[in-house]
Design a protein around this motif. Sequence first.
Motif, PDB file in Angstrom:
ATOM      1  N   ASP A   1       0.848  -1.189   0.000  1.00 55.41           N
ATOM      2  CA  ASP A   1       0.000   0.000   0.000  1.00 55.41           C
ATOM      3  C   ASP A   1       0.886   1.242   0.000  1.00 55.41           C
ATOM      4  O   ASP A   1       1.612   1.510   0.952  1.00 55.41           O
ATOM      5  CB  ASP A   1      -0.904  -0.023   1.229  1.00 55.41           C
ATOM      6  N   ILE A   2       0.814   2.026  -1.078  1.00 52.66           N
ATOM      7  CA  ILE A   2       1.682   3.196  -1.205  1.00 52.66           C
ATOM      8  C   ILE A   2       1.311   4.278  -0.198  1.00 52.66           C
ATOM      9  O   ILE A   2       2.080   5.217   0.034  1.00 52.66           O
ATOM     10  CB  ILE A   2       1.611   3.747  -2.648  1.00 52.66           C
ATOM     11  N   GLY A   3       0.119   4.154   0.428  1.00 54.61           N
ATOM     12  CA  GLY A   3      -0.278   5.117   1.442  1.00 54.61           C
ATOM     13  C   GLY A   3       0.534   4.991   2.723  1.00 54.61           C
ATOM     14  O   GLY A   3       0.546   5.904   3.542  1.00 54.61           O
ATOM     15  N   GLN A   4       1.210   3.863   2.914  1.00 54.76           N
ATOM     16  CA  GLN A   4       2.052   3.698   4.098  1.00 54.76           C
ATOM     17  C   GLN A   4       3.312   4.543   3.971  1.00 54.76           C
ATOM     18  O   GLN A   4       3.993   4.502   2.949  1.00 54.76           O
ATOM     19  CB  GLN A   4       2.448   2.228   4.266  1.00 54.76           C
ATOM     20  N   PRO A   5       3.660   5.307   4.994  1.00 52.35           N
ATOM     21  CA  PRO A   5       4.838   6.183   4.920  1.00 52.35           C
ATOM     22  C   PRO A   5       6.135   5.438   4.586  1.00 52.35           C
ATOM     23  O   PRO A   5       6.960   5.945   3.825  1.00 52.35           O
ATOM     24  CB  PRO A   5       4.903   6.803   6.314  1.00 52.35           C
ATOM     25  N   ASN A   6       6.310   4.223   5.122  1.00 51.92           N
ATOM     26  CA  ASN A   6       7.564   3.514   4.842  1.00 51.92           C
ATOM     27  C   ASN A   6       7.681   3.159   3.361  1.00 51.92           C
ATOM     28  O   ASN A   6       8.765   3.190   2.769  1.00 51.92           O
ATOM     29  CB  ASN A   6       7.680   2.264   5.720  1.00 51.92           C
TER      30      ASN A   6
END
Length: 800
Positions: free
Chosen positions: A555-560
């Motif tokens: 998920d690209i929404g995760q900061p990492n």
Amino acid sequence: MAGHFTPLQQDHLLAVELTSGNRAIVAIIAVVAVAALAVAVVLLRQVLAAGEGTDNMKKIAAAIQEGANAYLARQMRTIGVFAVVVFFLLMLLPADDWSERAGRSIFFLVGAAFSAATGYIGMWLAVRSNVRVAAAARAATPREGEPAKDLTAVSHEATKLAFRTGGVVGMFTVGLGLLGACCVVLVYAADAPKVLEGFGLGAALIAMFMRVGGGIFTKAADVGADLVGKVEQGIPEDDPRNAATIADNVGDNVGDCAGMAADLFESYAVTLVAALILGKVALGDAGLAFPLIVPAIGVVTAMIGVFVVAPRASDRSGMTAINRGFFISAVISLVMVAIAVFAYLPSSYADLDGVGAGIAEHDGNPQVLALVAVAIGIVLAAVIQQLTGYFTETNRRPVRDIGKTSLTGPATVVLSGISIGLESAVYTAVLIGLSVYGAFLLGGTSVMLALFAVALAGTGLLTTVGVIVAMDTFGPVSDNAQGIAEMSGDVEGDGAQVLTNLDAVGNTTKAITKGIAIATAVLAAAALFGSYRDAVNEAVADASNVGSPLGLSLDIGQPNNLVGLILGAAVVFLFSGLAINAVSRSAGAVVFEVRRQFREHPGIMDYSEEPEYGKVVDICTRDALRELRTPGLLAVMAPIAVGFTLGVGALASFLAGAIGAGVLMAVFLANSGGAWDNAKKLVEDGHHGGKGSEAHAATVIGDTVGDPFKDTAGPAINPLLKVMNLVALLIAPAVVKFSYGDDSNVGVRIVISVVAIAVIAGAVYISKRRGIAVDDEEPETAASAGTAPKSSTDPAVVNT
């Protein structure tokens, strides 16, 4: 894919074996690969049978051969140490059993050896063909007592000789690539994909080193020669009074011939690796054979394409004949692939042996998927060929516009070249993106089938690789031929014009092949991305406890993961900057040396003294081998640092960021450099004041800026993408093991991360400490005052 990796696709766990029928097919394909090597030998004999010209031309050619051989020998020793280290590191990575681990390491060396051999053979023949092409052109201006020859016939003979030189390299590229893959499949069958990871890494790693090292060598010599010779001394290109001319001609061979041949070989190998890994899942037993059938067809059509390039009286230029060979090869490939698809594959996934339930129940036709995917790759190669030609050919508007801007000075030349490079990158990226998306849609609801379609598109593009390599080698051979003619003074009038025309065509073919190589890199990287996903799935399935799902999510929404995406794009920029800066430093050393020779030996200008060519060759060799270490370490260590620090999800985002930024950067650098080069050729042909005019000086500066763009940093991005993808693929199980499974070991993970980051930081720091080229007197003044350390660009260091 949001959430964490779950064993939704357990197809990769199936035991797929090679049936006797498919084993026989792979064996036949291996015979086709050997036939390609036999054709290469036939072409090689034809090239070497041509005349070598005058004694003076032979002497210059011998000096180029000596310099190229010396450089590659030293480069191989440097790379050899690195290869041995990687060989033992691969032995430490997780594998199902000892034979698979040993096979992966052994075939890493095989892939490295094949890649090096392809590059070396390309260089070896190119430095022997260049003088023969110059001699063929010399027939256009016969000496007293010699019969006059038709100018068109002479031009066609020189074109055919240069292209068949490239044909030898093309046949070795496809022959060795296909033979290596067939051997792995025949020996390891179901385990072949894992072993092929090592084969692909060996090919990609050596190609990257040869690309970076050769690119630094050739452009340091070229930039140094142009800045002192053309701009400061006002003497022509390849003038024998310029001490950098031999190094410049050597560089064309170790950079464009050896480097590009190795680059396209590893594209060939890595695409096959990805296709076979995904094919095993998507098509079961057939997936270990069909991805080899497509490039085998490409071998046959490449043979046809090479022999078809025989210029006709009606051809406008050598480019017409080359285009004809390329398109005939592409069309025949498409027809033969269609026949193979309907003869070999069933019309239903349920009829395939060895596929899992997820694939067998898929509502679709594998014949349609395979044919359309391969067609996408072939059409992509053809369209990129035309698009790149539009932005770089001398008779097209972009190059002519750059030529016009030379009337207002070098700043507008540089600005117009940059704008054209940026614009062309968008169109090429959109084309590649549409091709990947079109192939992806073929998979329907199955992600694995979609990824396999992307890999098949890559193999489709590779059906033209034999002709593509021939087109690329044509460029430096023509460039060298013109250099030998200029330095010897034995080719004048119409003969010199024949070589000038060939050189302009060669600039276009080099730009075209760089564009196609970039496309292969993106398709291969996209397919390897799918292989990476499958490797992580398998590692997670083998672990009884995956812990927190955050590190496994895409998920690209995760900061990492967003951080990983940014870092992937940043590595491309850092890699490009390091490569260009390396050329700048080494070119500075060349400038100092050439200036010194003109200053201390004034007799050079009136031909009473001979320049010391060997000193410039030594400078370029030393600097190239030293400078290639930092980009090499960055490519290998960056995925390791990201994976063990941020997790496999962030590493996947890192690869996506690198692919996105890489394709745009590579096309921008390649096309802007190619356009600048041909704009200079346009002015030298008499436009806007011709040679010696202010417009000419402006285009020389533009070409000098473009040299490291198109021949060092741009092409090196291709193997960079594939090296990073393969490293990520290889370390994925270890990242999962030390981060998420029962064997989780935070201490080991931290140590690996810290070491990888320290290596990258140390390599970049050491590289930056070397400084950049400055004014002649400044290094001496600073050094004498004790305010600056000695560097490779210091005249005192250079002179010793």
